[in-house]
Motif scaffolding. Structure first.
Motif, PDB file in Angstrom:
ATOM      1  N   SER A   1       0.830  -1.205   0.000  1.00 24.09           N
ATOM      2  CA  SER A   1       0.000   0.000   0.000  1.00 24.09           C
ATOM      3  C   SER A   1       0.869   1.262   0.000  1.00 24.09           C
ATOM      4  N   ILE A   2       2.011   1.196   0.662  1.00 21.54           N
ATOM      5  CA  ILE A   2       2.942   2.337   0.662  1.00 21.54           C
ATOM      6  C   ILE A   2       3.602   2.468  -0.709  1.00 21.54           C
ATOM      7  N   ILE A   3       3.961   1.341  -1.297  1.00 19.03           N
ATOM      8  CA  ILE A   3       4.545   1.361  -2.639  1.00 19.03           C
ATOM      9  C   ILE A   3       3.553   1.963  -3.629  1.00 19.03           C
ATOM     10  N   LEU A   4       2.280   1.579  -3.511  1.00 21.31           N
ATOM     11  CA  LEU A   4       1.249   2.126  -4.398  1.00 21.31           C
ATOM     12  C   LEU A   4       1.139   3.634  -4.238  1.00 21.31           C
ATOM     13  N   SER A   5       1.211   4.126  -3.025  1.00 24.47           N
ATOM     14  CA  SER A   5       1.139   5.563  -2.772  1.00 24.47           C
ATOM     15  C   SER A   5       2.347   6.277  -3.390  1.00 24.47           C
ATOM     16  N   LEU A   6       3.534   5.718  -3.203  1.00 24.07           N
ATOM     17  CA  LEU A   6       4.734   6.298  -3.808  1.00 24.07           C
ATOM     18  C   LEU A   6       4.613   6.320  -5.326  1.00 24.07           C
ATOM     19  N   PHE A   7       4.088   5.226  -5.877  1.00 27.00           N
ATOM     20  CA  PHE A   7       3.950   5.133  -7.326  1.00 27.00           C
ATOM     21  C   PHE A   7       2.946   6.157  -7.854  1.00 27.00           C
ATOM     22  N   GLU A   8       1.841   6.361  -7.168  1.00 25.68           N
ATOM     23  CA  GLU A   8       0.837   7.329  -7.625  1.00 25.68           C
ATOM     24  C   GLU A   8       1.442   8.723  -7.726  1.00 25.68           C
ATOM     25  N   HIS A   9       2.235   9.101  -6.746  1.00 28.85           N
ATOM     26  CA  HIS A   9       2.911  10.399  -6.771  1.00 28.85           C
ATOM     27  C   HIS A   9       3.902  10.448  -7.933  1.00 28.85           C
ATOM     28  N   LEU A  10       4.683   9.393  -8.090  1.00 29.37           N
ATOM     29  CA  LEU A  10       5.644   9.302  -9.183  1.00 29.37           C
ATOM     30  C   LEU A  10       4.939   9.378 -10.531  1.00 29.37           C
ATOM     31  N   GLU A  11       3.835   8.682 -10.661  1.00 23.33           N
ATOM     32  CA  GLU A  11       3.110   8.637 -11.927  1.00 23.33           C
ATOM     33  C   GLU A  11       2.651  10.036 -12.358  1.00 23.33           C
ATOM     34  N   ARG A  12       2.111  10.798 -11.420  1.00 27.28           N
ATOM     35  CA  ARG A  12       1.670  12.164 -11.745  1.00 27.28           C
ATOM     36  C   ARG A  12       2.853  13.006 -12.235  1.00 27.28           C
ATOM     37  N   ASN A  13       3.952  12.923 -11.528  1.00 37.34           N
ATOM     38  CA  ASN A  13       5.124  13.704 -11.907  1.00 37.34           C
ATOM     39  C   ASN A  13       5.753  13.216 -13.207  1.00 37.34           C
ATOM     40  N   PHE A  14       5.723  11.916 -13.418  1.00 35.52           N
ATOM     41  CA  PHE A  14       6.250  11.358 -14.661  1.00 35.52           C
ATOM     42  C   PHE A  14       5.459  11.895 -15.860  1.00 35.52           C
ATOM     43  N   GLU A  15       4.152  11.973 -15.715  1.00 32.79           N
ATOM     44  CA  GLU A  15       3.319  12.483 -16.818  1.00 32.79           C
ATOM     45  C   GLU A  15       3.649  13.944 -17.116  1.00 32.79           C
ATOM     46  N   VAL A  16       3.878  14.731 -16.092  1.00 35.88           N
ATOM     47  CA  VAL A  16       4.281  16.127 -16.297  1.00 35.88           C
ATOM     48  C   VAL A  16       5.624  16.174 -17.025  1.00 35.88           C
ATOM     49  N   MET A  17       6.570  15.355 -16.574  1.00 39.19           N
ATOM     50  CA  MET A  17       7.880  15.317 -17.207  1.00 39.19           C
ATOM     51  C   MET A  17       7.765  14.936 -18.679  1.00 39.19           C
ATOM     52  N   MET A  18       6.923  13.967 -18.992  1.00 33.05           N
ATOM     53  CA  MET A  18       6.758  13.552 -20.386  1.00 33.05           C
ATOM     54  C   MET A  18       6.170  14.686 -21.225  1.00 33.05           C
ATOM     55  N   ARG A  19       5.223  15.428 -20.679  1.00 32.72           N
ATOM     56  CA  ARG A  19       4.678  16.581 -21.410  1.00 32.72           C
ATOM     57  C   ARG A  19       5.763  17.639 -21.633  1.00 32.72           C
ATOM     58  N   GLU A  20       6.580  17.853 -20.618  1.00 31.99           N
ATOM     59  CA  GLU A  20       7.682  18.802 -20.757  1.00 31.99           C
ATOM     60  C   GLU A  20       8.652  18.345 -21.848  1.00 31.99           C
ATOM     61  N   LEU A  21       8.991  17.090 -21.827  1.00 30.32           N
ATOM     62  CA  LEU A  21       9.925  16.556 -22.812  1.00 30.32           C
ATOM     63  C   LEU A  21       9.337  16.641 -24.217  1.00 30.32           C
ATOM     64  N   ASP A  22       8.060  16.335 -24.330  1.00 26.30           N
ATOM     65  CA  ASP A  22       7.386  16.440 -25.628  1.00 26.30           C
ATOM     66  C   ASP A  22       7.387  17.888 -26.114  1.00 26.30           C
ATOM     67  N   HIS A  23       7.128  18.816 -25.199  1.00 25.37           N
ATOM     68  CA  HIS A  23       7.146  20.231 -25.574  1.00 25.37           C
ATOM     69  C   HIS A  23       8.553  20.642 -26.023  1.00 25.37           C
TER      70      HIS A  23
END
Length: 118
Positions: A90-112
């Motif tokens: 459950s802690i790993i899932l919480s860490l991953f959810e935070h990472l996932e949101r930030n990863f998506e932002v990073m991918m948009r930045e990289l695409d831009h």
């Protein structure tokens, strides 16, 4: 998008010796491979396959350094360490959810950033 939260275009350019063609090739490959690698990590998380989560996070972690995404590097490390240390899923899932949101932002930045290259 004039400033980026995660990526560092100047570092990317420096790592590629300012070679525009090399930068375009690198970012293009990065956009494809990072997405695929993250999808593999996400699948491991959804299966709750803790050893595989650790392995996939470990695999992605160093690639964040190439684009200057230090914060994401740390977050991948946190997920990897949690998985390798047998932390409750459950802690790993919480860490991953935070990472996932930030990863998506990073991918948009990289695409831009990619779209701004000539």
């Amino acid at each position: 998008m004039n400033s980026y939260t995660f990526i560092q275009p100047d570092l990317i350019k420096s790592n590629m010796f300012g070679d525009e063609q090399m930068i375009q090739t690198f970012i293009g490959m990065y956009l494809t491979h990072c997405r695929s690698d993250f999808d593999n990590l996400s699948a491991a998380v959804h299966r709750r396959d803790v050893p595989e989560i650790g392995s996939k996070a470990h695999h992605m972690k160093p690639t964040m350094s190439y684009i200057g995404a230090r914060e994401l590097h740390v977050q991948f490390q946190e997920v990897e360490s949690a998985a390798r240390n047998g932390t409750d899923v459950s802690i790993i899932l919480s860490l991953f959810e935070h990472l996932e949101r930030n990863f998506e932002v990073m991918m948009r930045e990289l695409d831009h950033f990619y779209s701004t290259l000539s």
